[in-house]
Design an enzyme around this catalytic site. Sequence first.
Site, mmCIF file in Angstrom:
data_model
loop_
_atom_site.group_PDB
_atom_site.id
_atom_site.type_symbol
_atom_site.label_atom_id
_atom_site.label_comp_id
_atom_site.label_asym_id
_atom_site.label_seq_id
_atom_site.Cartn_x
_atom_site.Cartn_y
_atom_site.Cartn_z
ATOM 1 C CE LYS A 116 -4.207 -1.724 2.287
ATOM 2 N NZ LYS A 116 -5.094 -1.571 3.445
ATOM 3 C CE LYS A 199 -8.841 -10.520 -2.932
ATOM 4 N NZ LYS A 199 -8.081 -10.590 -1.681
ATOM 5 C CE LYS A 202 -12.124 0.248 -0.241
ATOM 6 N NZ LYS A 202 -10.784 -0.242 -0.071
#
Length: 337
Positions: A116, A199, A202
Amino acid sequence: MVSHRPRVLSGIQPTSGSFHLGNYLGAVRQWVSLQDSHDAFYMVVDLHAITVEQEPATLRENTRTSVAQLLGVGLDPERCTLFVQSHVAEHAQLAWVMNCITGFGEASRMTQFKDKSAKQGADRTTVGLFTYPVLQVADILLYQADQVPVGEDQRQHVELTRDLAERFNHRYGQTFTVPNPYILKETAKIFDLQDPTAKMSKSASSPKGIVNLLDEAKVSAKKFKSAVTDTGTVVSFDEKEKPGVSNLLSIYSAISGRTVAELVEHFDGKMYGALKTELAEFFTEWVAPIQERTRTYLDDPAQLDAILAQGAEKARAVAEQTLTTTYDRIGFLPAKR
Ligand code: TRP
């Protein structure tokens, strides 16, 4: 009531207006079935959500919608403890203690953080995101959870929880249950409808590939009908050669309970279009009662608040005890009132 069932604890972030099918089939559906076999604690993790910037009104709304959906899919406040993380102050308090026994290098090795922060860049990455896994450790240890139902991507955070629990217990005496990961066998691997090799998540590039539980019927139908498939015509399950069609079959199988083989036979002689149309219709019917129940909770904020107040109270009763013991073990002077 003294419970002898193993305790499970899990959390989900309130970072979007609707859960998607990946959330539901990958985790939340199993939460529902664990309610009877386990002493289950489930929470909406708003403290975790603010590790990235959130618009206050949106966060508030998404938190409500998350709770309403959890109730809508079948969590039952009489059979589990459902609450919002920030309603129980002990999470942040225990997280501080856990921060103080976590190595900087140890936290730096968390792969989700590395991914991230690499995406966001150092300047947009908060210290909160860095200690996110340590807050998760506190979530789990506060409730003396035996098992933590999570997807494979959270395994490392549960391992960290085990390490810190053992470290604390070793240093200060037996205080925390060392939990086991309860890795959810994915009932179905769900992929993005527009990119069936990725996958359903979001963070995907386009919302068109993500089927949301709260999508209107015509929106989800359109998503299914424009799902990316190959140029062939025969409906068969082959994840390598036909990832798009296979994904649609997996989704259909997961929500209908029919096996993939059964479905393949059912579509014998029919083309992709038939699969898409039928799946779109099935999904709409399947999701309608979930949407309806979710709506009733959203339409009655007082009832939702009452459910959350009761959940927080049950959670606090456990969390307070753990924190008091922890503070005492560390050597904090008890506060006299
Ligand atoms: N990090 C988890 C996720 O993104 C959410 C979470 C927060 C959680 N606290 C938890 C999961 C405690 C299990 C236990 O999926």
